[in-house]
Design an enzyme around this catalytic site. Sequence first.
Site, PDB file in Angstrom:
ATOM      1  N   LYS A  52       0.828  -1.206   0.000  1.00 18.64           N
ATOM      2  CA  LYS A  52       0.000   0.000   0.000  1.00 18.64           C
ATOM      3  C   LYS A  52       0.865   1.260   0.000  1.00 18.64           C
ATOM      4  CE  LYS A  52      -3.634  -2.414   2.561  1.00 18.64           C
ATOM      5  NZ  LYS A  52      -4.186  -2.704   3.908  1.00 18.64           N
ATOM      6  N   GLN A  96      -4.407  -1.521  10.166  1.00 15.12           N
ATOM      7  CA  GLN A  96      -4.251  -2.836   9.560  1.00 15.12           C
ATOM      8  C   GLN A  96      -4.766  -3.930  10.488  1.00 15.12           C
ATOM      9  OE1 GLN A  96      -3.143  -3.498   6.363  1.00 15.12           O
ATOM     10  NE2 GLN A  96      -3.795  -5.581   6.823  1.00 15.12           N
ATOM     11  N   ASP A 119     -11.244   2.719   4.885  1.00 19.01           N
ATOM     12  CA  ASP A 119     -11.653   1.317   4.740  1.00 19.01           C
ATOM     13  C   ASP A 119     -13.170   1.132   4.774  1.00 19.01           C
ATOM     14  OD1 ASP A 119      -9.783  -0.620   4.148  1.00 19.01           O
ATOM     15  OD2 ASP A 119      -9.021  -0.766   6.190  1.00 19.01           O
TER      16      ASP A 119
END
Length: 288
Positions: A52, A96, A119
């Site tokens: 990412k 994460q 997200d």
Amino acid sequence: MTTIIDGKQLARTLNAQTRDRVARLAQTGVVPGLAVIIVGSDPASSIYVRNKHRKAGQLGIRSVVRELPESITQTELLAVVAAYNADPTVHGILVQSPLPAHLNERAIFNAIDPAKDVDGFHPLNTGRLFGNLPGHYPVSCTPQGIMTMLKSLHQPLSGKRAVVVGRSNIVGRPMSALLLNADMSVTVTHRHDPQISELTTMADVLVVATGVAHLIKAKDVKPGAIVIDVGMDRGADGKLTGDVDFEAVKDVASAISPVPGGVGPMTIATLMQQTVDLCEWSEQRGNN
């Protein structure tokens, strides 16, 4: 002739569009910012975060990776999130997953500013999705990327039947909402359903996200169906494979996504796209 949905090529196209948007923002002195928080040293998580970070740099997005020790407390982690919430140069925040067992993952996700929730996991954003509300808000990146893949086929979805195998908050549930919002009739099932094949064989669009290698066989697929494989599993030979028996199912489906090279690249490309979305929406709010 079965269409193999090339997630890598679609991701390249999407990334090129994102790069152009970043360049336009730069002309106004604005740089989209993404903050990724990783706790501990899980190898898979480290690889995802590294990918990412690298992709963000390639697209001109300012990427900050905050690596924290596994011993961090809930209070300390919440303080890190709060600092990024207050940082005007950060437009998207990602924590994460998975987090160490002593941390309350849901509480951490809920602490992220919904306007920076890249997200799409915050309950306010999931509520907007399931309510099919108008306006700007982020959506879980993998399902959103899958919708881009489906649109690339230029086949009407309205009125068709979709079956989602998998009920996670990351893929299955938001996927079902996006398909329902696209005017499809949607059924959600899972690997514990003894009648799973009866459901999957009714699907015009079949999305599989279970983490069980080759769960879906040719007999489980309606001829001519579109099959999207979200699985990232290891076969007996150690090679990366999906939840769908690709070699058998590709002869039944009209279109199918491979593993690797399907959903994976689109997830990261969508994350970058949504980071820029959040930046642009922030600028619009600031100018109003």
